[in-house]
Write an enzyme that holds these catalytic residues in place. Structure first.
Site, short mmCIF file in Angstrom:
data_model
loop_
_atom_site.label_atom_id
_atom_site.label_comp_id
_atom_site.label_asym_id
_atom_site.label_seq_id
_atom_site.Cartn_x
_atom_site.Cartn_y
_atom_site.Cartn_z
N GLY A 261 0.81 -1.22 0.00
CA GLY A 261 0.00 0.00 0.00
C GLY A 261 0.84 1.26 0.00
O GLY A 261 0.62 2.18 -0.79
N MET B 29 4.76 3.19 2.03
CA MET B 29 5.95 2.97 2.84
C MET B 29 6.36 4.25 3.57
O MET B 29 6.43 5.32 2.97
CB MET B 29 7.09 2.47 1.94
CG MET B 29 8.38 2.20 2.66
SD MET B 29 8.20 0.88 3.90
CE MET B 29 9.36 1.44 5.13
N GLU C 56 0.87 5.74 7.47
CA GLU C 56 2.28 6.02 7.18
C GLU C 56 2.77 7.22 7.99
O GLU C 56 3.90 7.23 8.49
CB GLU C 56 2.50 6.26 5.68
CG GLU C 56 1.99 5.15 4.77
CD GLU C 56 2.44 3.75 5.15
OE1 GLU C 56 3.52 3.59 5.75
OE2 GLU C 56 1.68 2.79 4.88
N1 TRP Z 1 5.87 -0.61 6.26
C1 TRP Z 1 4.88 -0.66 5.22
C2 TRP Z 1 3.56 -0.35 5.93
O1 TRP Z 1 3.31 0.75 6.27
C3 TRP Z 1 4.82 -2.00 4.57
C4 TRP Z 1 5.48 -2.14 3.25
C5 TRP Z 1 5.44 -1.27 2.22
C6 TRP Z 1 6.21 -3.25 2.76
N2 TRP Z 1 6.10 -1.79 1.14
C7 TRP Z 1 6.56 -3.00 1.45
C8 TRP Z 1 6.59 -4.45 3.32
C9 TRP Z 1 7.27 -3.92 0.67
C10 TRP Z 1 7.30 -5.37 2.56
C11 TRP Z 1 7.64 -5.11 1.25
O2 TRP Z 1 2.80 -1.17 6.32
ZN ZN Z 2 2.82 0.00 8.46
#
Ligand code: TRP
Ligand code: ZN
Length: 885
Positions: free
Chosen positions: A267, A269, A304
């Protein structure tokens, strides 16, 4: 791709790093056919690991090492050891500087991990272990460093150059190129690194912090999307205010940026100061995004943003602690959305999702605790269990401590661990210390997998005027453990009198009643609570607000459920009573279908839904939720052996009966709501979401009547509305209707109109892939040939393949195994392109234990075929091998 036997990583093997990185200085030279990455790492021996200078082992994958030097001494090939996924050098002093230059190929990176190209722009995705595909590094979350990043690229193609932190310089370079330098003063692990280069436009706004300082807010998108950023910007400002008010957390840099990209595995990052989003989670405007999409954008922007504290300022020690940031942040974004919209509706949606999908995961071959003990590929552990069940665990902490105690705990957690990489134990310790409580037993929620069952029975003693509830908890065996110890289960409950009023609750031994809704802590395998002063036998309302992620059972009869539907003071439990009534009635129909009997619907369901429909004082969104029957996937989850065809037939029969018998009420509500929609411009706010949700569910029932005035109304809505919510519902209703000519025409008009908007085309694909009409697989295969479809874009794969295998259960589970074969072929193809997406699409095949012997054999056969298909990624290998074990 995997070359040797995959390695299993264990939490019990955790060791602090041998070396630390204090400063990271990166220079990227971006070209069309390669990229050069120069890294200067200011390092030192980790004092916590004692004396001596062991070899320094850096992570690195798919990197071409061009040169390396240690404290200005150029290293010769004999000075280091190069393996497929590491570079080893021998430090000569406690403090040193390591310089490397590598060549990488973002232009051919289809895995969308590390540095890659999405369309014409460069972008990164480093969580969890993608930074090692950019440069040699200690790619683990407990190694935290400041970062300075310089990006050099062709000015014309890439006018915008971004990275984390604050901009500190920029200028022209040779050959029509230019450069920009960014500095992030906050220590962070490499998984939070980000870089973007492209021809992007931005909308800019600003936010004044509680402390009075100003932050610049920017959302960067491709030029054609500049008109779809307002909703995300409003959502961002609401999130920033909410985190100040509810958690006392302020933003910390001078600028906060969001970039929308079309090709993204998840979704969004939370990279420090530079969040990168799947465009589906940023772009929204009335004409192109549904109400659900608007709410998703609001929720993901908040999620986020909230990570800036729960994830970035306080991060994870190792990847086993993933739920430390994800469970907590999902809980935070859910509460935010509840505050911005309807609290009860948000809770209903989340619980329905958890019970359908997380419960299925928890009962399947990939079941794992919220804090797993081991993994092969960490990308496979961004799961419903870590995210959604993890959020339920945090919610239970708040339920047990109360809102104020929880806030004291979160304040202590952020203050104590700011700038650190910590564990879920540290989170619980802060909650304990701030409240003077012992949560030792509660922590079993983190290390025991499986969904607990909670069986409740009652006893009433008229002479003593006491009413007792006995709770028996158990937890099924899961791959991690056979025997489970009792959990701490907070059960919020009330007792209703014959008029439906909440009774005062006084437990045996208490001098006075403590309210009419209370939280009991069930901590033993079997435990009885006795209430006193009850002159008649009450009706219990149990697990209000779904106070714990368990499967509760209580022997309600249908009349009692109808009573609770009308009278329970807890809105969530009113809905829940309706769901339980529907489940009982549907299971009866499923049995009739299996015995070859004529289907006969219990008229009480119609009566109950008719009462809800006629209640004009109920929130329209609640009416819509209560009119929605439990989905086929949920009915599958609660079956011992799921009979796909019987479930579908039973549910469709019930829908048909509801449509016919409640036609007048549905038609009246539909027309009234459509009239308001027709005369009001689109607004993305709760009361408008509510009106449209009732209008649209009414329309989908009404079409089952096949009456000409409904077809006419659907076509009117499709043509005349000003928003995607109404238009897409009308399209979906037509796609699932018997009106072939109208369906074909609507699909064509829609595609013609929206062919240049990939997110809208995703909706167009999904609606068709999810249609349960016969011939589903052929339709999906034909759509894969459509010019707008490509396997390289994860949103397209999810829209077509994900919707088919996840939502179109009758077609996917066709008895001849054609759906399974199709999915396996696809996973094999995707494995080579994008392992993370391949492994995620695989999930439906791993649920083979739920089906009859013939289907089990077919599904296992396909899993075996994938396993034998050659060089599997660690992602696909782990899921397939665990599913067959
Ligand atoms: N940390 C991200 C979140 O807010 C998760 C995430 C985004 C992620 N892109 C990714 C995890 C690619 C693994 C691979 O939930
Ligand atoms: Zn997260």
């Amino acid at each position: 791709m995997r070359t040797e036997q995959p390695q299993v990583i264990y939490l019990k093997d955790y060791q602090a790093p041998e070396y630390l990185i204090d400063e990271t200085h990166l220079t990227f030279e971006l070209f069309e056919d390669h990229t050069l990455v120069h890294a200067q790492l200011v390092m030192r021996r980790n004092p916590a690991r004692g004396a001596g200078l062991p070899p320094l082992v850096l992570d690195g994958q798919q990197l071409e090492l061009l040169r390396a030097s240690l404290d200005d001494t150029e290293l010769q090939a004999s000075d280091y050891q190069l393996e497929a996924d590491s570079l080893t050098v021998q430090p000569k002093a406690e403090r040193f500087t390591l310089d490397t230059s590598v060549k990488i190929h973002p232009e051919s990176n289809t895995a969308l991990e590390g540095l890659y190209k999405s369309g014409k722009m460069f972008c990164t995705q480093c969580e969890a272990e993608g930074f090692r595909k950019i440069t040699y590094y200690l790619d683990r979350p407990d190694v935290m460093s400041t970062f300075t990043t310089t990006v050099i690229a062709e000015q014309h193609r890439y006018p915008v150059l971004l990275s984390n932190g604050n901009p500190i310089g920029s200028g022209p370079a040779e050959d029509g190129r230019h450069w920009a330098t960014w500095e992030d003063p906050f220590m962070k692990p490499a998984y939070l690194f980000a870089l973007v280069a492209g021809d992007l436009w931005c909308v800019e706004d600003n936010f004044v912090r509680q402390s009075g300082r100003d932050v610049t807010l920017r959302i960067y998108v491709e030029p054609e999307n500049i008109d779809k950023c307002d909703h995300a910007m409003v959502s961002l400002k609401k999130s920033m205010r909410w985190d100040e008010e509810v958690y006392g957390r302020e933003y910390d840099l001078d600028i906060f940026m969001i970039v929308a990209v079309n090709d993204f595995n998840m979704g969004a990052m939370e990279n420090k100061g530079l969040n990168i989003f799947n465009s589906s989670c940023v772009l929204a405007r009335a004409e192109t995004a549904t109400d659900a999409a608007h709410q998703r954008v609001e929720g993901v922007v908040a999620h986020e943003y909230f990570h800036n504290w729960s994830g970035n300022r306080v991060t994870c020690r190792d990847w086993f602690q993933l739920s430390l940031k994800e469970g907590f942040t999902v809980f935070r974004d859910a509460e935010f959305s509840a505050d911005m919209n309807s609290r009860t509706v948000k809770r209903i949606e989340d619980v329905a999702y958890l019970r359908t999908h997380q419960f299925a995961e928890d009962a399947g071959p990939m079941a794992h605790p919220v804090r797993p003990d081991s993994f092969i590929e960490i990308s496979n552990f961004y799961t419903l269990t870590v995210y959604e069940k993890g959020a339920e665990v945090v919610r239970m902490v708040r339920t047990l401590l109360g809102a104020e105690g929880f806030r004291k705990g979160s304040d202590l957690y952020f203050e104590r661990h700011d700038g650190q990489a910590v564990t879920t134990d540290d989170f619980i310790k802060a909650m304990e210390d701030a409240n003077g409580v012992d949560l030792t037993q509660f922590k079993r929620w983190y290390n025991q997998a499986g969904t607990p069952r909670l069986e409740v029975s009652e006893g009433y003693d008229a002479g003593a005027q006491t009413y007792s509830l006995t709770f028996r908890q158990s937890c099924p065996q899961t791959p991690d453990k056979a025997e489970k110890l009792p959990f701490v289960i907070p059960v919020e409950l009330g007792l209703l009198d014959a008029e439906g009023n909440d009774l005062p609750l006084r437990l045996a031994g208490e001098a006075a009643a403590g309210g009419t809704s209370r939280v009991l802590s069930v901590t033993e395998a079997e435990q009885t609570f006795t209430f006193e002063g009850l002159t008649a036998k009450p009706l219990p309302s149990l697990l209000r607000g779904f106070s714990a992620p368990v499967k509760l059972s209580f022997p309600y009869d249908r009349d009692q459920l109808m009573f609770l539907m009308q009278h329970d003071s807890d809105g969530f439990n009113r809905w829940e009573a309706g769901q339980q009534l529907s489940v009982q009635v549907l299971q009866e129909l499923i049995g009739q279908h299996q015995r070859g009997e004529a289907l006969k619907l219990d008229p009480r369901l119609i009566t109950a839904l008719g009462t809800v429909l006629g209640n004009e004082s109920l929130d329209a969104a609640m009416v819509a939720e209560m009119l929605s029957l439990p989905g086929e996937a949920y009915l599958t989850e609660i079956s011992q052996v799921a009979d796909v065809d019987a479930i579908h037939a039973a549910r469709e029969f019930a829908r048909q009966q509801i449509a016919e018998q409640l036609f007048d009420g549905l038609w009246a509500r539909y027309q009234a709501h459509r009239e308001v929609s027709r005369s009001t411009a689109y607004v993305a706010a709760a009361e408008h979401f509510a009106r449209r949700s009732l209008q649209n569910i009414a329309l989908s029932y009404l079409m089952l009547s096949g009456k000409p005035q409904v077809l006419e109304a659907t076509l009117e809505q499709f043509d005349q509305c000003d928003n995607m919510t109404e238009r897409l519902t009308a399209l979906a209703v037509l796609v699932n209707s018997p009106f072939e000519a109208e369906r074909a025409k609507a699909l064509e008009t829609f595609a013609e109109h929206f062919k240049d908007n990939p997110l809208v085309m995703d909706q167009w694909f999904s609606v068709q892939a999810a249609s349960s009409l016969p011939g589903g697989l052929a339709r999906v295969k034909a759509l894969m040939q459509h010019p707008a479809f490509t396997l390289k874009n994860p949103n397209k794969v999810r829209a077509l393949v994900g919707a088919f295998a996840g939502q179109n259960l009758v077609n996917f589970h066709a008895a001849d195994g054609s759906g399974y074969r199709f999915l396996a072929d696809l996973v094999i193809e995707l494995n080579a392109l994008n392992p993370q997406i391949a492994s995620r699409q695989l999930a439906p095949l791993t649920r083979w234990r739920k089906y009859d012997d013939a289907r089990q054999a077919l599904m296992k056969g396909e899993l075996e075929r994938i396993l034998a298909s050659g060089a599997l990624s660690s992602d696909v290998y782990e899921v397939v091998s665990k599913s067959l074990a």
